[in-house]
Design an enzyme around this catalytic site. Structure first.
Site, short mmCIF file in Angstrom:
data_model
loop_
_atom_site.label_atom_id
_atom_site.label_comp_id
_atom_site.label_asym_id
_atom_site.label_seq_id
_atom_site.Cartn_x
_atom_site.Cartn_y
_atom_site.Cartn_z
N THR A 324 0.86 -1.17 0.00
CA THR A 324 0.00 0.00 0.00
C THR A 324 0.90 1.21 0.00
O THR A 324 2.06 1.13 0.36
CB THR A 324 -0.86 -0.03 1.28
OG1 THR A 324 -1.71 -1.17 1.23
CG2 THR A 324 -1.69 1.22 1.46
N GLY A 408 -0.63 -3.52 5.70
CA GLY A 408 -1.55 -4.63 5.85
C GLY A 408 -2.30 -4.58 7.17
O GLY A 408 -2.75 -3.53 7.63
#
Length: 516
Positions: A324, A408
């Site tokens: 991400t 995560g």
């Protein structure tokens, strides 16, 4: 110790100096923080495909800078009309496929998120915000050190040929298909992307997983943010389907605990880790897109009472059965944007849309395959998401901070530590961001922490001072190297006089906090 950067009329923090520079350039042209965030994110979809991209999802929190209002944008995609959990179960799957399977690819929401953010808060033409990204995709960009390992794997996948040239940091990478997709968005908006070359390729690749109506349906919704009062401030995050409630619940629990004065005290790490554990152990059972009332005060009190300062809690039965990138921007008018955008695991599913070479996320791994589960994989559903940006306001509603991280399942844990250092201990952004961290580790993928909460360990980053004390309190601990497995957090803090203080995470290697 990583430096804190200062500015007076705007700042952008991201994982890549090229992206931060594009965001500040938008501010220089009179753009808003939303414009800066879009420009920076667009560059990251080109230069950081191992973290985010046009094939991923987006969440954002926005402080409007005037009325003090905080709004939340959910641009996470939905499973296609062909989603069939029975077929996956018949094939022997107990969980959603992690890699190499189109069924773990909901329709990507990133572009819809940009368009919704721009429509409400943008000042500059969208095409001008996308121009730096289009130029880098066409002319090429230097491969970052973080791109190397994943690029070698991606180059071997169908559609991953853009990355065959990456052998060492600095190698020039061109992504002509991504340049075409961005140009289509600039020229024709969402139809240029979802119903254009990319959309046609996705329909072909899906082979029935999606139909044209799935692609015609916008994925971005403005929703009411979740908030909690802790450490004398209001902290905001995303509502479900985001796991943002875990950060807020843990902060609410921590605010009522007797935290030591120094974060170097092992009791500090113990109490925060236990706050995270009692918040998250049942996430797999509770988190779905329609979840409500997750932050009820009596529930926070109940869970706080489980935290024992003297030992690690055994939680009992296990819960029911990335990468991400985060960026933030604040402009001279006080607007703040906390934006997170993701593929989930590295390059995502390792499936590439064949016409543009855009790698597709695997956010569908958040779905359940348990029959009747409220987060069960199915047509038009949004999966539970790890993405959890944060935004902090003062009691008068003014913007205090925008902050977030990748990581995560560990995102709420990283932010719990950073925000506590900032608000409870008064640390500057640089020290708060660069300090060693713990995370609740389960091995595996980074998305399976809560499948067996009592089997987790505390991963301690190199330089962390808590190892012996945590072991004495009953925590299994594992030493890990300082680096990206503990997140890439970025933070902009607004001082009472309006001066901006920011820091990009040194774990990102080429991250930058750039002000004006």
């Amino acid at each position: 110790m990583h430096d804190t950067r200062y500015a007076t009329s705007g700042m952008v923090c991201s994982v890549d100096h090229l992206a931060s520079a594009a965001g500040v350039a938008a501010l220089d042209r009179g753009g808003s923080a939303a414009d800066a965030a879009i420009a920076a994110n667009a560059v990251l979809t080109v230069t950081a495909p191992h973290m985010c991209g046009l094939g991923g999802d987006l969440f954002a929190l926005v402080h409007d800078g005037s009325s003090g209002g905080v709004s939340a944008l959910n641009a996470s995609g939905r499973a296609g009309s062909g989603a069939d959990p029975d077929r996956l179960r018949a094939e022997g799957h107990e969980r959603m496929p992690h890699l190499h399977d189109i069924r773990s690819v909901p329709v990507p929401g990133c572009v819809d998120g940009w368009l919704a953010l721009h429509e409400r808060h943008g000042r500059l033409p969208l095409a001008s915000l996308l121009e730096p990204a289009i130029r880098l995709a066409s002319a090429g960009f230097p491969a970052s050190p973080l791109l190397l390992a994943g690029a070698r794997i991606a180059a071997g996948r169908p559609g991953g040929g853009d990355f065959a040239v990456v052998h060492e940091a600095g190698d020039r990478v061109r992504r002509p298909g991504v340049a075409r997709a961005l140009s289509a968005v600039a020229a024709d908006g969402r139809d240029g992307f979802y119903l254009g070359e990319f959309g046609e390729g996705l329909l072909e690749l899906g082979a029935g997983e999606y139909d044209r109506a799935d692609l015609a349906r916008p994925n971005a919704d403005w929703v009411t943010p979740l908030g909690i009062r802790a450490f004398g401030h209001d902290i905001w995050s995303m509502p479900p389907n985001s796991q943002g409630y875990l950060l807020l619940m843990a902060l609410g629990i921590a605010d009522g605990l007797d935290l030591p004065a120094s974060p170097d005290d092992p009791l500090w790490a113990h109490l925060l880790a236990e706050a995270a554990r009692v918040s998250g152990h049942d996430r797999l059972a509770l988190l779905h897109e329609d979840a409500k009332d997750l932050l009820a005060p009596e529930e926070i009190e109940r869970r706080r009472a489980l935290v024992d300062p003297a030992r690690r809690l055994r939680l009992g039965a296990p819960a029911a059965p990335g990468d991400t990138t985060y960026l933030c921007a604040v402009d001279g008018d006080g607007m703040g944007v906390s934006l997170i955008q993701s593929n989930a695991a590295g390059f995502g599913s390792m499936v590439f849309e064949p016409r543009t070479g855009i790698n597709l996320h695997n956010r569908g791994i958040g779905f359940s395959l348990t029959p009747g589960h409220p987060a069960e994989y199915g047509p038009g559903r949004r999966p539970p998401h790890t993405l959890a940006p944060a935004l902090v306001t003062r009691a008068d509603g003014s913007l205090r901070s925008v902050v977030g991280t990748m990581g995560g399942d560990a995102q709420p844990q990283v932010l719990l530590q950073v925000i506590t250092r900032l608000l409870r201990h008064g640390e500057l952004p640089g020290p708060a961001i660069s300090a060693p961290r713990w995370r609740i580790g389960a091995g595996g993928t980074g998305f399976d922490t809560w499948y067996a909460p009592d089997d987790t360990v505390l991963d301690l980053e190199e330089g962390a001072p808590w190892s012996d004390g945590l072991a004495a309190l009953g925590h299994p601990v594992t030493a890990r190297p300082y680096g990206g497995m503990f997140g890439h957090a970025h933070l902009i803090d607004v001082r009472p006089d309006g001066t901006l203080a920011g820091a990009a995470d040194p774990r990102a290697l080429i991250g930058a906090a750039i002000g004006r």
